[in-house]
Design a protein around this motif. Sequence first.
Motif, PDB file in Angstrom:
ATOM      1  N   VAL A 214       8.625   0.533   4.941  1.00  0.00           N
ATOM      2  CA  VAL A 214       7.640   2.022   4.426  1.00  0.00           C
ATOM      3  C   VAL A 214       6.257   1.419   4.627  1.00  0.00           C
ATOM      4  CG1 VAL A 214       7.113   3.266   2.566  1.00  0.00           C
ATOM      5  CG2 VAL A 214       9.450   2.868   2.755  1.00  0.00           C
ATOM      6  N   PRO A 215       5.462   1.521   5.430  1.00  0.00           N
ATOM      7  CA  PRO A 215       4.292   1.099   5.866  1.00  0.00           C
ATOM      8  C   PRO A 215       3.265   1.028   4.842  1.00  0.00           C
ATOM      9  CG  PRO A 215       4.766   2.530   7.761  1.00  0.00           C
ATOM     10  CD  PRO A 215       6.015   2.789   6.600  1.00  0.00           C
ATOM     11  N   PHE A 216       2.598  -0.012   4.574  1.00  0.00           N
ATOM     12  CA  PHE A 216       1.582  -0.033   3.464  1.00  0.00           C
ATOM     13  C   PHE A 216       0.422  -1.127   3.750  1.00  0.00           C
ATOM     14  CE2 PHE A 216       0.322  -2.257  -0.675  1.00  0.00           C
ATOM     15  CZ  PHE A 216      -0.486  -1.162  -1.317  1.00  0.00           C
ATOM     16  N   ARG A 217      -0.737  -0.733   3.713  1.00  0.00           N
ATOM     17  CA  ARG A 217      -1.806  -1.270   3.949  1.00  0.00           C
ATOM     18  C   ARG A 217      -2.318  -2.083   2.476  1.00  0.00           C
ATOM     19  NH1 ARG A 217      -3.613   2.933   6.454  1.00  0.00           N
ATOM     20  NH2 ARG A 217      -5.557   2.973   5.155  1.00  0.00           N
ATOM     21  N   GLU A 218      -2.090  -3.406   2.295  1.00  0.00           N
ATOM     22  CA  GLU A 218      -2.563  -3.976   1.167  1.00  0.00           C
ATOM     23  C   GLU A 218      -3.897  -3.865   0.917  1.00  0.00           C
ATOM     24  OE1 GLU A 218      -0.618  -7.997   1.517  1.00  0.00           O
ATOM     25  OE2 GLU A 218       1.338  -6.992   1.382  1.00  0.00           O
ATOM     26  N   SER A 219      -4.593  -3.810   1.633  1.00  0.00           N
ATOM     27  CA  SER A 219      -6.346  -3.767   1.370  1.00  0.00           C
ATOM     28  C   SER A 219      -6.560  -2.232   1.116  1.00  0.00           C
ATOM     29  CB  SER A 219      -7.003  -3.993   2.685  1.00  0.00           C
ATOM     30  OG  SER A 219      -6.487  -3.038   3.727  1.00  0.00           O
TER      31      SER A 219
ATOM     32  N   ASP B 143       8.413   5.707  -2.232  1.00  0.00           N
ATOM     33  CA  ASP B 143       9.568   5.733  -1.642  1.00  0.00           C
ATOM     34  C   ASP B 143      10.628   4.578  -2.047  1.00  0.00           C
ATOM     35  OD1 ASP B 143      10.533   6.867   1.420  1.00  0.00           O
ATOM     36  OD2 ASP B 143      11.494   5.165   0.887  1.00  0.00           O
ATOM     37  N   TYR B 144      12.169   5.004  -1.940  1.00  0.00           N
ATOM     38  CA  TYR B 144      13.097   3.966  -2.588  1.00  0.00           C
ATOM     39  C   TYR B 144      13.177   2.607  -1.689  1.00  0.00           C
ATOM     40  CZ  TYR B 144      15.167   7.145  -5.930  1.00  0.00           C
ATOM     41  OH  TYR B 144      15.628   7.948  -6.770  1.00  0.00           O
ATOM     42  N   LEU B 145      12.334   2.889  -0.610  1.00  0.00           N
ATOM     43  CA  LEU B 145      12.563   1.544   0.266  1.00  0.00           C
ATOM     44  C   LEU B 145      11.292   0.861   0.194  1.00  0.00           C
ATOM     45  CD1 LEU B 145      14.682   2.607   3.483  1.00  0.00           C
ATOM     46  CD2 LEU B 145      15.161   1.165   1.424  1.00  0.00           C
ATOM     47  N   SER B 146      10.351   1.285  -0.651  1.00  0.00           N
ATOM     48  CA  SER B 146       8.923   0.608  -0.556  1.00  0.00           C
ATOM     49  C   SER B 146       9.061  -0.948  -1.003  1.00  0.00           C
ATOM     50  CB  SER B 146       7.825   1.391  -1.775  1.00  0.00           C
ATOM     51  OG  SER B 146       7.632   2.784  -1.164  1.00  0.00           O
ATOM     52  N   TRP B 147       8.271  -1.634  -0.552  1.00  0.00           N
ATOM     53  CA  TRP B 147       8.125  -3.008  -0.745  1.00  0.00           C
ATOM     54  C   TRP B 147       7.689  -3.336  -2.043  1.00  0.00           C
ATOM     55  CZ3 TRP B 147      10.450  -7.351   1.827  1.00  0.00           C
ATOM     56  CH2 TRP B 147       9.947  -8.711   1.505  1.00  0.00           C
ATOM     57  N   TRP B 148       6.588  -2.526  -2.359  1.00  0.00           N
ATOM     58  CA  TRP B 148       5.892  -2.349  -3.507  1.00  0.00           C
ATOM     59  C   TRP B 148       6.341  -1.462  -4.462  1.00  0.00           C
ATOM     60  CZ3 TRP B 148       3.632  -7.251  -4.437  1.00  0.00           C
ATOM     61  CH2 TRP B 148       3.201  -8.028  -3.090  1.00  0.00           C
ATOM     62  N   PRO B 149       7.086  -1.393  -5.548  1.00  0.00           N
ATOM     63  CA  PRO B 149       7.322  -0.101  -6.121  1.00  0.00           C
ATOM     64  C   PRO B 149       6.469   0.596  -6.966  1.00  0.00           C
ATOM     65  CG  PRO B 149       8.596  -1.915  -7.400  1.00  0.00           C
ATOM     66  CD  PRO B 149       7.683  -2.611  -6.055  1.00  0.00           C
ATOM     67  N   ASN B 150       5.382  -0.280  -7.311  1.00  0.00           N
ATOM     68  CA  ASN B 150       4.393   0.344  -8.279  1.00  0.00           C
ATOM     69  C   ASN B 150       2.980   0.018  -7.913  1.00  0.00           C
ATOM     70  OD1 ASN B 150       2.703   0.979 -10.502  1.00  0.00           O
ATOM     71  ND2 ASN B 150       3.713  -0.358 -12.053  1.00  0.00           N
ATOM     72  N   PRO B 151       2.131   1.222  -7.599  1.00  0.00           N
ATOM     73  CA  PRO B 151       0.853   0.817  -7.156  1.00  0.00           C
ATOM     74  C   PRO B 151      -0.194   0.448  -7.985  1.00  0.00           C
ATOM     75  CG  PRO B 151       1.245   3.341  -7.371  1.00  0.00           C
ATOM     76  CD  PRO B 151       2.596   2.390  -7.708  1.00  0.00           C
ATOM     77  N   GLN B 152       0.403   0.274  -9.181  1.00  0.00           N
ATOM     78  CA  GLN B 152      -0.759   0.011 -10.360  1.00  0.00           C
ATOM     79  C   GLN B 152      -0.633  -1.701 -10.655  1.00  0.00           C
ATOM     80  OE1 GLN B 152      -2.991   1.746 -11.466  1.00  0.00           O
ATOM     81  NE2 GLN B 152      -2.304   3.849 -11.095  1.00  0.00           N
ATOM     82  N   GLU B 153       0.643  -2.181 -10.080  1.00  0.00           N
ATOM     83  CA  GLU B 153       0.810  -3.558 -10.549  1.00  0.00           C
ATOM     84  C   GLU B 153       1.808  -4.317  -9.428  1.00  0.00           C
ATOM     85  OE1 GLU B 153       1.684  -5.378 -14.653  1.00  0.00           O
ATOM     86  OE2 GLU B 153       3.696  -4.676 -14.011  1.00  0.00           O
TER      87      GLU B 153
ATOM     88  N   LEU C  52      17.394  -1.997   4.574  1.00  0.00           N
ATOM     89  CA  LEU C  52      16.387  -3.120   4.717  1.00  0.00           C
ATOM     90  C   LEU C  52      15.005  -2.623   4.053  1.00  0.00           C
ATOM     91  CD1 LEU C  52      15.618  -5.691   6.208  1.00  0.00           C
ATOM     92  CD2 LEU C  52      14.757  -4.359   7.999  1.00  0.00           C
ATOM     93  N   TYR C  53      14.274  -3.566   3.307  1.00  0.00           N
ATOM     94  CA  TYR C  53      13.102  -3.432   2.793  1.00  0.00           C
ATOM     95  C   TYR C  53      12.128  -3.826   3.621  1.00  0.00           C
ATOM     96  CZ  TYR C  53      15.073  -2.396  -1.942  1.00  0.00           C
ATOM     97  OH  TYR C  53      15.806  -1.900  -3.000  1.00  0.00           O
ATOM     98  N   GLY C  54      12.401  -5.007   4.193  1.00  0.00           N
ATOM     99  CA  GLY C  54      11.409  -5.618   5.127  1.00  0.00           C
ATOM    100  C   GLY C  54      11.743  -7.139   5.409  1.00  0.00           C
ATOM    101  N   LEU C  55      10.910  -7.597   6.114  1.00  0.00           N
ATOM    102  CA  LEU C  55      11.361  -9.055   6.772  1.00  0.00           C
ATOM    103  C   LEU C  55       9.873  -9.949   6.613  1.00  0.00           C
ATOM    104  CD1 LEU C  55      12.492  -7.945  10.567  1.00  0.00           C
ATOM    105  CD2 LEU C  55      14.061  -8.570   8.289  1.00  0.00           C
ATOM    106  N   ARG C  56      10.008 -11.039   6.196  1.00  0.00           N
ATOM    107  CA  ARG C  56       8.882 -12.113   6.403  1.00  0.00           C
ATOM    108  C   ARG C  56       9.447 -13.311   6.923  1.00  0.00           C
ATOM    109  NH1 ARG C  56       7.134  -7.964   4.492  1.00  0.00           N
ATOM    110  NH2 ARG C  56       6.040  -7.567   2.573  1.00  0.00           N
ATOM    111  N   ASP C  57       8.261 -13.745   7.708  1.00  0.00           N
ATOM    112  CA  ASP C  57       8.398 -14.940   8.718  1.00  0.00           C
ATOM    113  C   ASP C  57       7.389 -16.073   8.056  1.00  0.00           C
ATOM    114  OD1 ASP C  57      10.439 -13.954   9.996  1.00  0.00           O
ATOM    115  OD2 ASP C  57       9.223 -13.612  11.660  1.00  0.00           O
TER     116      ASP C  57
END
Length: 830
Positions: free
Chosen positions: A617-622, A630-640, A674-679
Amino acid sequence: MVLHPRAQVREAGQDVTFCCEASGTPEPRKYYWYHNGTLLERKARQPGGRLALRGLAPEQAGTYHCKASSEAGAIRSAPAQLTVLAQGQQSCRSEPEPSLVELPRECPQDAAGSRHYNVGRCPPSPCAGGPGDPSGCGGPTGHCCGVRRMELREIPCAGSLLPVKVVAECGCGPCAQPRVLVQGRVTAADTGEPLRFGQIFLGGTKVGFTGYRGSFTIEVPPDTQRLVARFVDRQQQFVDAVKVLPFDRRGGSVYQEVKVLRKKEPVDLDGSRGNAIPLGEAGGREPVGELVLPAGAFLRPSGEVFNGTVRASVTFLDPRDVATASAASSDLSFANAEGEIVPLRTYGMFSVDFREGESGAALQTGPVQVRMDTGQVWMPEHLQKMKLWSLNPETGLWEEEGILRPAGGRRRKREERTFLVGNLEIRERRLFNLDVPEDRRCFVKVRAYSNEKFNAYEQLEGVVVSLINLEPQPGYPSNPRAWGRFDSVVTGPNGACLPAFCDGRRPDAYSAYVTATLGGEELEAVASSPKLNPSAVGVSQPYLGKLGYRRSDHDDPDLKKTAFQINVAKPDPNNVDESNGPIYSYRSLEECERAPASANHLRFYRVEVDRYEYNVVPFRESDVTSWTGDYLSWWPNPQEFRACFIKVQIEGPQEYMVRSRNAGGTHPRTRGQLYGLRDARSVRDAALDGTSAACVEFKCSGMLFDQGLADRTLVSVIPQGGCRRTAVNGLLREYLGRHPPPADNNHTGAFAMLAPLDPLGHNYGIYTVTDQNPRLAKEIAIGRCFDGTSDGFSREMKAGAGTAVTFACQERPPGRESFFQRLLTAPAEA
């Protein structure tokens, strides 16, 4: 100005109301409204700072601002944009705008090898309001364009399918109201000693304290345009620091290092005699001036003259020392007669603290003189404009105390200096300033990027860009004589425009020293040596040559690469080569802010050595407003935002890429998805031969976005190369054994776990940090992971401390694929 008008959208024929409110002594009662800079007729204005417009016509679109005034002066609000749509016109298009994400390296999307995929985005612009919508007078924020529907797609990827969620439809909904924070640390400018348990004030209200390490968090009140914070040392070792802190209005937190000035050691004065205290004599320099106190100048608060022993501390901040810029208070601005906030150029600031010698009670003064040496004023035109100012600690604005005029009478014997003299009464603890208003102003366009490719779609938002105006020595542009002012701006989706002094006749009259930080991490500027590359710097010739661009390591490669210096050469309106940035005249702010990425600009970039992130689930951290529930969001809470990292030790002859694959583990809605990948590439430890370590992010376990049921993320950690798992942290293995179900760990080339729900720590090799800014949370967690502690911070890898799992890796025989490579080429079989 305590309430600014808000941007609004209406259809033609509808009504709209704007509001503003100012405070002051005496209370402002006159309000004036302006449309595109033109004063509106009185009939449109209502009492109390309200502007009501009925039956809107298209020509009434534009910017609106108000001005409040009283006998004390005037102040102007920030402008608000009014958009007037044709009847039936949609303010939020259902088709999403293009937005590219980078796919894993094994997923090329075309013959050219591009790995970027369009996932779409909805611009968070305001939607048209109706008759019942809030008027912008302090109520809710109304409706904004946002994601209405997403759809799941699968991308062919090295023999498997990679899931990705894309925006399918945009629509209007309630505007997101993210928390806006400023975080940071307050330390002494000279020693780095933290300001422990210092008081924090916003306006006249105390809002908290600094921590033991000097750390602080300030929640920015709604409708704030200019955040003025005052840091007060209760032990009175430091001068009160009044700072104008930059913040990101779209939400999240911005990190700021605040420097405070240590008070000068007091000296004993005889109050019954005249005294003169030099201002700025440090470093063997001639004083900038002196504070002259006649006999009987000291007063008790009751008005009684005090003639005893006075403990006098006068602390001078000398702009001839460039290192003092970070400790200066405020942003060197004042409100002119029209209420516009305009800049000052400083020749020095000083604070005074006078106390009775025995009791320590605070003293005031009657009329005293401030004498300034004219030989320290390097621009002759400034001699006619020099004034004495004091800082209002609540507004962060400088207020005029008096004009400095040439001293009358004959000089004293052997006195070769001439002085400007001003009169002053010290009635409260304020900071004073020797300044001139400066009207030669420009804007400098700066952008920040996630890497050295400088792609427009890979710009970084939320970066704090700081600019210090310098005055170069004649003939030595890289050797500044003094600094004059400073500013900080936070980058948005189209970079940042920083105010700076400039000159059209002499390009090197003013220069600028520019830095950029993201969550406390310094970004790198583009190199200027051994060869200057205009396409990399972002400015075309011949204008680049006129700017004299130099990175901070231009003459000494051992210096840091995190700043650049330019001549702020005002663009010549008759020269087409100077009409496209990066310097814009002061009246061209809108042109600067809207300039396309193809226009000239100056650049910083983040040095990301082999680190990659992919979210289903795309998200720009900035931009916190880009979060989608979304259930597959890497960050489930936009306040924390909770960032989790695992430390992987690798014994082998080189550095290795390590991947974490993160999928649903126990939640029925996400299990196996899948939630996501990190390298992340491992980093060598200079103290351990043949050993490196990687700090690899994984998705924290916990509640998903609906806050209904927790999921324990299934995390697989896989290093590249011929690697085999040789050890697992005993405490971590015991914890996972006590918190079933266990993950399948049959393959010795990887490590799998159902991630812990608890925030463990370095003893387990797990590092967890929670913050309102996802990038800051990750930077802190990485610093702890490198250090191998739960509360430290390091950029030097300590591979033997605080590890979770160890792999032994060796070079493979030619032609033999590693498990990591097999995972990329044939994931189903692997």
